[in-house]
Design a protein around this motif. Structure first.
Motif, mmCIF file in Angstrom:
data_model
loop_
_atom_site.group_PDB
_atom_site.id
_atom_site.type_symbol
_atom_site.label_atom_id
_atom_site.label_comp_id
_atom_site.label_asym_id
_atom_site.label_seq_id
_atom_site.Cartn_x
_atom_site.Cartn_y
_atom_site.Cartn_z
ATOM 1 N N ALA A 28 -50.527 -50.399 52.552
ATOM 2 C CA ALA A 28 -50.551 -49.974 50.514
ATOM 3 C C ALA A 28 -50.472 -50.236 49.649
ATOM 4 O O ALA A 28 -51.315 -50.555 49.015
ATOM 5 C CB ALA A 28 -48.896 -48.742 50.115
ATOM 6 N N GLY A 29 -50.059 -51.728 49.624
ATOM 7 C CA GLY A 29 -49.662 -52.219 49.143
ATOM 8 C C GLY A 29 -51.444 -53.126 48.623
ATOM 9 O O GLY A 29 -51.878 -53.303 47.558
ATOM 10 N N SER A 30 -51.995 -53.870 50.235
ATOM 11 C CA SER A 30 -52.917 -54.342 50.323
ATOM 12 C C SER A 30 -54.281 -53.367 49.399
ATOM 13 O O SER A 30 -55.393 -53.751 49.265
ATOM 14 C CB SER A 30 -53.763 -54.668 52.005
ATOM 15 N N LEU A 31 -54.081 -52.452 49.326
ATOM 16 C CA LEU A 31 -54.954 -51.661 48.855
ATOM 17 C C LEU A 31 -55.111 -50.664 47.547
ATOM 18 O O LEU A 31 -56.498 -50.757 46.863
ATOM 19 C CB LEU A 31 -55.426 -49.709 50.049
ATOM 20 N N LEU A 32 -54.136 -50.998 47.484
ATOM 21 C CA LEU A 32 -53.835 -51.182 45.763
ATOM 22 C C LEU A 32 -54.155 -52.136 45.058
ATOM 23 O O LEU A 32 -55.042 -51.976 44.052
ATOM 24 C CB LEU A 32 -51.990 -50.876 45.446
ATOM 25 N N PHE A 33 -53.252 -52.969 45.857
ATOM 26 C CA PHE A 33 -54.774 -54.361 45.539
ATOM 27 C C PHE A 33 -56.189 -54.751 45.371
ATOM 28 O O PHE A 33 -56.597 -54.997 43.694
ATOM 29 C CB PHE A 33 -54.075 -55.770 46.075
ATOM 30 N N TYR A 34 -56.457 -53.902 46.446
ATOM 31 C CA TYR A 34 -58.350 -53.837 46.374
ATOM 32 C C TYR A 34 -58.574 -53.255 45.493
ATOM 33 O O TYR A 34 -60.009 -53.657 44.133
ATOM 34 C CB TYR A 34 -58.680 -53.735 48.077
ATOM 35 N N ALA A 35 -58.032 -52.344 44.982
ATOM 36 C CA ALA A 35 -58.803 -51.430 43.930
ATOM 37 C C ALA A 35 -58.161 -51.869 43.086
ATOM 38 O O ALA A 35 -59.281 -50.770 41.959
ATOM 39 C CB ALA A 35 -57.863 -50.174 44.283
ATOM 40 N N SER A 36 -57.471 -52.211 42.840
ATOM 41 C CA SER A 36 -57.257 -52.684 41.120
ATOM 42 C C SER A 36 -58.464 -53.046 40.421
ATOM 43 O O SER A 36 -58.594 -53.004 39.721
ATOM 44 C CB SER A 36 -55.908 -53.894 40.996
ATOM 45 N N PHE A 37 -59.369 -53.456 41.536
ATOM 46 C CA PHE A 37 -60.338 -54.689 41.140
ATOM 47 C C PHE A 37 -61.064 -53.360 40.313
ATOM 48 O O PHE A 37 -62.388 -53.181 39.309
ATOM 49 C CB PHE A 37 -61.054 -55.235 41.984
ATOM 50 N N HIS A 38 -61.362 -52.610 41.337
ATOM 51 C CA HIS A 38 -62.969 -51.576 41.214
ATOM 52 C C HIS A 38 -62.266 -50.569 42.653
ATOM 53 O O HIS A 38 -61.750 -50.771 43.258
ATOM 54 C CB HIS A 38 -64.143 -51.785 42.183
ATOM 55 N N VAL A 39 -62.165 -49.437 42.164
ATOM 56 C CA VAL A 39 -61.482 -48.442 43.382
ATOM 57 C C VAL A 39 -62.813 -48.350 44.113
ATOM 58 O O VAL A 39 -62.303 -48.329 45.457
ATOM 59 C CB VAL A 39 -60.951 -46.621 42.488
ATOM 60 N N TYR A 40 -63.933 -48.419 43.653
ATOM 61 C CA TYR A 40 -64.925 -47.867 44.800
ATOM 62 C C TYR A 40 -65.007 -49.352 45.529
ATOM 63 O O TYR A 40 -65.123 -48.812 46.992
ATOM 64 C CB TYR A 40 -66.340 -48.050 44.124
ATOM 65 N N TYR A 41 -64.605 -50.213 45.802
ATOM 66 C CA TYR A 41 -64.473 -51.376 46.789
ATOM 67 C C TYR A 41 -63.525 -51.075 47.757
ATOM 68 O O TYR A 41 -64.229 -51.234 49.362
ATOM 69 C CB TYR A 41 -63.138 -52.702 45.756
ATOM 70 N N LEU A 42 -63.092 -49.470 47.457
ATOM 71 C CA LEU A 42 -61.868 -49.209 48.498
ATOM 72 C C LEU A 42 -63.633 -48.600 50.411
ATOM 73 O O LEU A 42 -62.889 -49.183 51.311
ATOM 74 C CB LEU A 42 -61.238 -48.083 48.534
ATOM 75 N N PHE A 43 -63.816 -48.290 49.855
ATOM 76 C CA PHE A 43 -65.184 -47.528 49.945
ATOM 77 C C PHE A 43 -65.795 -48.458 51.149
ATOM 78 O O PHE A 43 -66.007 -48.730 52.598
ATOM 79 C CB PHE A 43 -66.344 -47.204 49.204
ATOM 80 N N TYR A 44 -66.127 -50.074 50.832
ATOM 81 C CA TYR A 44 -66.450 -50.745 51.423
ATOM 82 C C TYR A 44 -65.525 -51.815 52.383
ATOM 83 O O TYR A 44 -65.305 -51.740 53.729
ATOM 84 C CB TYR A 44 -66.875 -51.957 50.846
ATOM 85 N N VAL A 45 -64.004 -51.456 52.015
ATOM 86 C CA VAL A 45 -63.241 -52.213 53.434
ATOM 87 C C VAL A 45 -62.195 -51.033 54.613
ATOM 88 O O VAL A 45 -62.825 -51.047 55.519
ATOM 89 C CB VAL A 45 -61.901 -52.616 52.378
ATOM 90 N N LEU A 46 -62.838 -49.911 53.739
ATOM 91 C CA LEU A 46 -62.316 -48.841 54.801
ATOM 92 C C LEU A 46 -63.556 -48.975 55.458
ATOM 93 O O LEU A 46 -63.749 -48.548 57.121
ATOM 94 C CB LEU A 46 -62.516 -47.336 54.118
ATOM 95 N N GLY A 47 -64.920 -49.045 55.235
ATOM 96 C CA GLY A 47 -66.193 -49.201 55.990
ATOM 97 C C GLY A 47 -66.488 -49.949 57.318
ATOM 98 O O GLY A 47 -66.435 -50.200 57.998
ATOM 99 N N VAL A 48 -65.942 -51.268 56.453
ATOM 100 C CA VAL A 48 -65.879 -51.938 57.284
ATOM 101 C C VAL A 48 -64.771 -51.767 58.560
ATOM 102 O O VAL A 48 -64.729 -52.189 59.708
ATOM 103 C CB VAL A 48 -65.329 -53.388 56.573
ATOM 104 N N ALA A 49 -64.096 -51.652 58.094
ATOM 105 C CA ALA A 49 -62.343 -51.757 59.312
ATOM 106 C C ALA A 49 -62.869 -50.587 60.074
ATOM 107 O O ALA A 49 -63.239 -50.537 61.304
ATOM 108 C CB ALA A 49 -60.648 -51.374 58.331
ATOM 109 N N PHE A 50 -62.936 -49.633 59.843
ATOM 110 C CA PHE A 50 -63.497 -48.488 60.802
ATOM 111 C C PHE A 50 -64.433 -48.457 61.599
ATOM 112 O O PHE A 50 -64.439 -47.735 62.648
ATOM 113 C CB PHE A 50 -63.673 -46.857 59.432
#
Lengths: 450, 495
Positions: free
Chosen positions: B33-55
């Motif tokens: 949760a902390g990691s996703l929050l940290f990454y989203a703090s730069f740009h929420v849309y970044y989450l899309f990429y990290v989720l895409g890569v991971a999954f």
């Protein structure tokens, strides 16, 4: 007890750090800063009914000691160093809460409304520290929190550095300065008190006596561009807030651009006039007038070369004449006179009036086998009337030699005999003049025969 | 969210409290949760990429684990499909700036670091190095673990992931060690790298062809320090922050400027990228059948040494071409990468010659003097590489190199002018801050190089002196900020 034992060392370490920080703050933060002087002076005022506000272009250009006798106001200058629009609003809110203000003259510095230059964390922190000295503890806390949690600072270093005042507000690390500063703080007596170069007058104005050296000063304005896309939405929202605040408080708002050197105005090229037109339209749509004293008709006001301490700030003499003109404008507007004719409408009128050569810009390019190219530009509204003369000194030479006599040609191609540092000097004067030069500039470059 | 910000400090405190006080056995969920929050703090849309890569990688690995070993074609198809998809996206961001609709599209922060990390896992699963992760959410934490997100180090699943399963247990000594590491990294970044950045840019971002040789050399030397202090300082902070949570990350630097050869340098500089390239590019490429055939041919015709060295050199050139292009598509990065690859290849190919030369000249290769010679030589060779890395046009870099080596000027007036311009009266303290930070860095590095544990040594020093050093380092950092307008991002976050 166990918890105390566990926390003893970290707490002691923290206290040691706080102590070091406090000592550094004591020695390094200056006895008086533009913000502390402004707020100290402000809270000493009994009566204020008009405000001059803005950046250093405000507190170094407008002397209420000059304007007050003309306007009959009890004006105070609330300008501070690199004041942001947010702080302008904050200062005005304070002034409106404390006094009955009938007129606000906002000396606008364009840098404060542009995306790239609006961010001024150190100046804003200083503003906050200085204001806090006169506030209650809860109000200080609120001010500090609102600074540290501001969206643009919260995620950046500035949010932490607010807690370390000497990062934001320091002038010199030299031991002799630190000692003098500490002495001033301990005795409560400003260094060289009474000298306008060090301290503001009772109306918040701070004058400087120096005169700009147009030929030797290193910070000759570079070519600049202005684009509407670069204006900051956030700053304009704050500007709207200021307009609304003045409306609500029934105070007249004047937006004024202080005089700058001709070189500075011309450094923007056409975009200076585009910028002016954009802002004027924006403000007029909100019922506010904009007066740019760089575009003032000489029959009303014109600055002299010796009026400036640097390219964008007036000195004491310049501030006196500008303050007189500004107060005259205020009176005319109050009398309901139409003042549009006091200012130029377009670029051509300004350029033809700016007929003196203000300075000369020199650019050097080292092009290997092709030699060295020098390009000079006379900073004047009528560049066609300038003529140029070039001198060169190569590495090892004791003096400059004339390589191209006076002509309208503003460039030089020179082939140095050997590699090393080459110094080029250009003299400039109006065509037909017989003087040795009106202005000159010297630049160096390293040249390599590749 | 910059590390040096109130936002990050509050985030870290809250996350630490949540992790150690409330998370219990579900600690990894708290970290996720902390990691996703940290990454989203730069740009929420970044989450899309990290989720895409991971999954996508987790899915690919899961499919691989379900596919029988003998179905090689299908397994390869899965591997290359997932890798192509992920690296395709990465390439689009990194090199597709000129494509229609791509201009102005910013690459998500740290994308290449976590993509490499995830790709490494996929290849390991392909080679059945360990069991595939069954839980995609748990795998997401491995990819998105916040300290490493921005600039690595590029972690390995088998070393990192098991640590997330530990039940959180606070260890004050470990936390102290971690905080000293963060402080050391912050000093490198904010009191050294950031202070040099302005001067490096002043020298090397302008018309470099007109620079005097001394000023060019100063620019490159400053850049060598700036880059090391920036990247390794950032990594120290990353490792320290992870250590606060009891997670041990892979080291990314091992005093690279003490290297005795360029190959040694690359084993000490950006270690995790080098190791990744070794395991997932060098070996797979060197073990390809055509390369093995080439090795055998060379062995037969040129001898045993060449039989090993020639395929390895070709693989090295490929690796360093990729390292160069990973830094950017510009030609100067490619040249810089290949320059390193060529140096390593040449040193490998010519090793017998060097050995003979040393023997003929009676050089005691084990002596201290020769060791120092090798360190200095390597530093010079690496510094030549920095010309291509930092100067944006290859032709300009060549001119600067020519000026440096063929036109070295004895007139030092240009250096005096540079220092007068950069360190005016009001900034007089700035070089001292950088110098003190550099001295601390060098002393620590020398001690570490001698095998000493600097932190353990510090614990033996009287508490007052130790604190004095810590506070001095903090003051250096703060003084650095007095001369810069912000913390500035990390250089390698851009890659």
């Amino acid at each position: 007890m166990r918890l105390f034992k566990r926390l003893k060392k970290p707490v002691l370490f923290l206290l040691a750090f706080v102590l070091v920080n406090a000592l550094l703050t004591f020695f390094l933060t200056p006895y008086a800063s533009p913000s502390s002087e402004m707020w100290d002076g402000y809270f000493r005022q009994q009566e204020i009914d008009a405000i001059y506000i803005g950046t250093s272009q405000c507190y170094e250009s407008v002397n209420p000691e000059v304007t007050n006798p003309i306007t009959g106001d009890h004006a105070y200058n609330m300008g501070t160093n690199a004041q942001s629009i947010s702080d302008t609003k904050l200062a005005l809110e304070t002034a409106f809460a404390d006094h009955e203000i009938k007129e606000v003259v906002f000396i606008l510095d364009y840098d404060s409304i542009m995306k790239k230059t609006e961010r001024r964390p150190k100046a804003e922190a200083c503003f906050c520290y200085a204001m806090n000295r006169h506030l209650s503890l809860p109000a200080r806390f609120k001010n500090a929190i609102s600074f540290m949690f501001r969206p643009d600072y919260f995620c950046e270093a500035e949010s932490v550095n607010y807690l370390i005042p000497w990062i934001n507000n320091r002038s010199n690390f030299r031991p002799e300065y630190m000692l003098e500063n500490a002495k001033a703080k301990l005795t409560g007596k400003a260094p060289e008190a009474g000298d306008l170069n060090n301290i503001r007058n009772e109306y918040g104005y701070k004058g400087f006596y120096g005169i700009l050296d147009y030929d030797e000063d290193k910070d000759l304005p570079k070519e600049k561009e202005w684009s509407e896309e670069e204006v900051s939405d956030r700053a304009f929202t704050k500007l709207d807030d200021i307009i609304s605040l003045c409306e609500k408080e029934q105070a007249k708002l004047l937006v004024v651009v202080a005089p700058e050197t001709v070189s500075e105005v011309l450094s923007y090229g056409d975009s200076y006039f585009e910028r002016h037109a954009f802002l004027r339209e924006y403000l007029n749509a909100r019922g506010v007038s904009l007066y740019d004293f760089n575009l003032a008709n000489p029959s009303f006001y014109s600055s002299l070369p010796e009026d400036f301490k640097d390219w964008v700030h007036l000195n004491d003499a310049g501030a006196a004449s500008f303050s007189t003109a500004l107060a005259t404008l205020q009176n005319k507007l109050r009398a309901g006179e139409d003042c549009e004719g006091l200012f130029f409408e377009g670029k051509e009128a300004y350029l033809s009036a700016a007929d003196r050569i203000d300075s000369v810009r020199l650019k050097l390019y080292s092009n290997g086998k092709e030699g060295l190219t020098a390009e000079a530009f006379a900073m004047t509204g009528i560049p066609d009337r300038a003529e140029y003369e070039f001198y060169v000194r190569e590495a090892g030479m004791t003096e400059e030699i004339l390589v191209q006599g006076y002509s309208e040609k503003n460039s030089l191609i020179y082939q140095p005999k050997k590699s090393g540092t080459v110094t080029v000097r250009v003299n400039v004067r109006r065509a037909g003049s017989t003087c040795a030069f009106e202005h000159y500039r010297t630049e160096k470059t390293d040249y390599w025969k590749n | 969210m910059q590390f040096y910000s109130l936002e990050f400090i509050l985030f870290l405190i809250i996350l630490l409290l949540a992790y150690y006080l409330f998370a219990g056995k579900k600690g990894w969920l708290c970290l996720l949760a902390g990691s996703l929050l940290f990454y989203a703090s730069f740009h929420v849309y970044y989450l899309f990429y990290v989720l895409g890569v991971a999954f996508s990688v987790w899915g690919g690995a899961w499919l691989l684990s379900k596919t029988e070993k003998k179905r090689k074609g299908r397994r390869r198809l899965i591997l290359f499909s997932v890798l192509t998809l992920n690296f395709g996206v990465l390439c689009l961001f990194k090199y597709g700036g000129n494509l229609p609709g791509m201009s102005g599209l910013l690459m998500p922060l740290g994308l290449s670091f976590y993509m490499f990390q995830a790709a490494g896992y996929l290849v390991d699963i392909y080679y059945r190095k360990y069991e595939a992760e069954k839980n995609p959410v748990r795998f997401l934490l491995f990819v998105s673990w916040f300290p490493q997100l921005v600039q690595g180090p590029i972690g390995r699943y088998d070393r990192l992931a098991p640590q997330f399963d530990k039940t959180p247990a606070w260890d004050a000594e470990r936390a102290k060690h971690a905080m000293v590491r963060v402080l050391y990294g912050a000093m490198k970044k904010y009191a050294l790298a950031n202070l040099l950045a302005g001067t490096v840019s002043h020298i090397l971002d302008g018309d470099v062809r007109g620079l005097s040789s001394q000023v060019t050399v100063i620019g490159i030397l400053f850049y060598a320090v700036q880059q090391y202090a920036d990247f390794s300082g950032g990594i120290d902070m990353v490792i320290g922050i992870a250590e606060l949570f009891g997670i041990t990350m892979d080291e990314n630097f091992r005093r690279p400027y003490f290297s005795v050869s360029v190959a040694d340098f690359w084993r000490r500089w950006h270690i995790t990228l080098g190791a990744w390239m070794r395991d997932y590019v060098f070996y797979p490429f060197a073990l390809l059948k055509p390369m093995q055939r080439l090795g055998k041919t060379c062995k037969k015709k040129l001898g045993k040494h060449m039989g090993q060295a020639i395929p390895a050199s070709i693989a090295n050139l490929l690796v360093f071409f990729l390292v160069g292009i990973w830094h950017g598509s510009e030609l100067h990065f490619v040249v810089w990468g290949l320059y390193n690859g060529v140096l390593i290849a040449l040193s490998d190919l010519m090793r017998p010659l060097f050995d003979k030369l040393s023997a003929a000249l009676h050089i005691r290769t084990e002596s201290g003097g020769f060791h120092v010679f090798r360190v200095v030589r390597t530093f010079l060779l690496v510094s030549v590489g920095w010309y291509f890395d930092r100067i944006e046009r290859v032709s300009d870099a060549l001119v600067c190199l020519k000026n440096t080596f063929l036109h070295f000027d004895r007139d030092f007036s240009t250096v005096a002018t540079l220092f007068a311009e950069r360190f005016s009266d009001s900034q007089i303290v700035l070089p001292f801050v950088a110098l003190f930070s550099l001295i601390i860095l060098i002393v620590c590095s020398v001690l570490q190089e001698k095998g000493r544990d600097v932190y353990a040594g510090l614990q033996k020093v009287k508490c007052g002196y130790r604190w004095l050093l810590y506070i001095f380092m903090m003051v250096l950092i703060m003084t650095g900020f007095a001369y810069t307008n912000s913390g500035g991002g990390f250089m390698y976050a851009a890659f």
